[in-house]
Design a protein around this motif. Structure first.
Motif, mmCIF file in Angstrom:
data_model
loop_
_atom_site.group_PDB
_atom_site.id
_atom_site.type_symbol
_atom_site.label_atom_id
_atom_site.label_comp_id
_atom_site.label_asym_id
_atom_site.label_seq_id
_atom_site.Cartn_x
_atom_site.Cartn_y
_atom_site.Cartn_z
ATOM 1 N N TYR A 26 39.971 48.046 26.303
ATOM 2 C CA TYR A 26 39.484 46.860 26.988
ATOM 3 C C TYR A 26 40.041 45.600 26.361
ATOM 4 O O TYR A 26 40.437 45.568 25.192
ATOM 5 C CB TYR A 26 37.967 46.841 27.117
ATOM 6 N N SER A 33 33.909 42.167 33.516
ATOM 7 C CA SER A 33 32.617 41.534 33.248
ATOM 8 C C SER A 33 32.855 40.230 32.496
ATOM 9 O O SER A 33 33.931 40.015 31.936
ATOM 10 C CB SER A 33 31.721 42.460 32.414
ATOM 11 N N TYR A 84 32.153 37.953 29.148
ATOM 12 C CA TYR A 84 32.124 38.409 27.758
ATOM 13 C C TYR A 84 30.826 37.972 27.108
ATOM 14 O O TYR A 84 30.753 36.973 26.421
ATOM 15 C CB TYR A 84 33.320 37.845 26.981
ATOM 16 N N TRP A 85 29.733 38.702 27.404
ATOM 17 C CA TRP A 85 28.506 38.516 26.635
ATOM 18 C C TRP A 85 27.736 39.830 26.634
ATOM 19 O O TRP A 85 27.849 40.623 27.558
ATOM 20 C CB TRP A 85 27.653 37.372 27.183
ATOM 21 N N GLY A 86 26.997 40.067 25.576
ATOM 22 C CA GLY A 86 26.327 41.342 25.398
ATOM 23 C C GLY A 86 25.378 41.645 26.537
ATOM 24 O O GLY A 86 24.577 40.809 26.917
ATOM 25 N N GLY A 87 25.478 42.838 27.081
ATOM 26 C CA GLY A 87 24.596 43.253 28.147
ATOM 27 C C GLY A 87 25.073 42.879 29.528
ATOM 28 O O GLY A 87 24.394 43.152 30.523
ATOM 29 N N ALA A 88 26.238 42.255 29.619
ATOM 30 C CA ALA A 88 26.745 41.862 30.937
ATOM 31 C C ALA A 88 27.048 43.089 31.782
ATOM 32 O O ALA A 88 27.571 44.087 31.298
ATOM 33 C CB ALA A 88 28.006 41.020 30.776
ATOM 34 N N GLU A 89 26.741 42.990 33.069
ATOM 35 C CA GLU A 89 27.033 44.083 33.992
ATOM 36 C C GLU A 89 28.532 44.232 34.150
ATOM 37 O O GLU A 89 29.256 43.243 34.296
ATOM 38 C CB GLU A 89 26.396 43.795 35.347
ATOM 39 N N GLN A 90 28.974 45.466 34.136
ATOM 40 C CA GLN A 90 30.371 45.742 34.431
ATOM 41 C C GLN A 90 30.492 46.094 35.904
ATOM 42 O O GLN A 90 29.737 46.918 36.418
ATOM 43 C CB GLN A 90 30.892 46.896 33.561
#
Lengths: 114, 116
Positions: free
Chosen positions: A48, A95, A97-103
């Protein structure tokens, strides 16, 4: 808003042939992922990017697989010399770039290596 | 490394009955994000629900799940399954939430099939 697009949708190769997959992520998504999904298995991350930089390519078979995202937008995944074991669907996702973001996943490219 | 374990194989139920798909995980990180993705036939995975907060119920489209860090579990439940719920369900773990990264480790998936 357009989703993640991929091409081609299908590819059939003989062993030893090369193939490239192309991905156009959702506009504004700076993170792009390539997954390999063998039949009846979950997606497995290959590589990624954040913008044009590779963040993690530890699962990419480096001797035959390569991936680039030169301008931080579209990306290309290439298999230099395909093997039967590469038969799978190759999924691209993007997605923010932040933690937990939906892909958000593209439709995938179904590769068959004969 | 990180791992996700799900109810493997095929789960078959009669429409209208409750369902629970199990998911447990292993990670060295104390604050992982957990996700459920659903993949219908000939489609790509899409997010069903996600959680980061311990012991808080998360709901979406009739499904719910609660992250329990004490048991490393994130089971998916629905009180009354419908034919349209027939699909592949994947539990996934994001192991680097503090950095902004969103690298996902997926389980092997559970195929859920409803009988009319």
């Amino acid at each position: 808003e357009a989703g993640v697009t991929q091409s081609p949708r299908y590819a059939v190769l003989q062993e030893g042939q090369a193939v490239s997959f192309w991905c156009d992520p959702i506009s504004g998504h700076d993170t792009l992922y390539w997954y390999q999904q063998p039949r009846d298995q979950g997606p497995q991350l290959l590589v990624y990017f954040r913008d044009e930089a590779v963040i993690d390519n530890s699962q990419l078979p480096s001797d035959r697989f390569s991936a680039v995202r030169p301008k931080g937008t579209n990306s290309t995944l290439k298999i230099q010399s395909a093997k039967q074991g590469d038969t799978a669907t190759y999924l691209c996702a993007s997605s923010p770039y932040w933690g937990g973001a939906e892909q958000y996943f593209g439709p995938g490219t179904r590769l068959t290596v004969l | 490394g990180d791992s996700v374990t799900q109810t493997e194989g095929l789960v078959t139920l009669t429409e209208g009955l409750p369902v629970m798909l199990n998911c447990t995980y292993q990670t060295i990180y104390s604050n992982p994000f957990l996700f459920w993705y659903v993949q219908h036939l000939n489609e790509s995975p899409r997010l069903l629900l996600k959680s980061f907060t311990d012991n808080k119920r998360t709901e979406h489209q009739g499904f719910h799940a609660t992250l329990h860090k004490s048991s490393s579990s994130f089971h998916l439940q629905k009180s009354s399954a419908q034919l349209s719920d027939s699909a592949l369900y994947y539990c996934a773990l994001s192991d680097l939430p503090g950095t902004g990264s969103n690298r996902l480790t997926f389980g092997k998936g559970t195929k859920f099939s409803l009988i009319p």
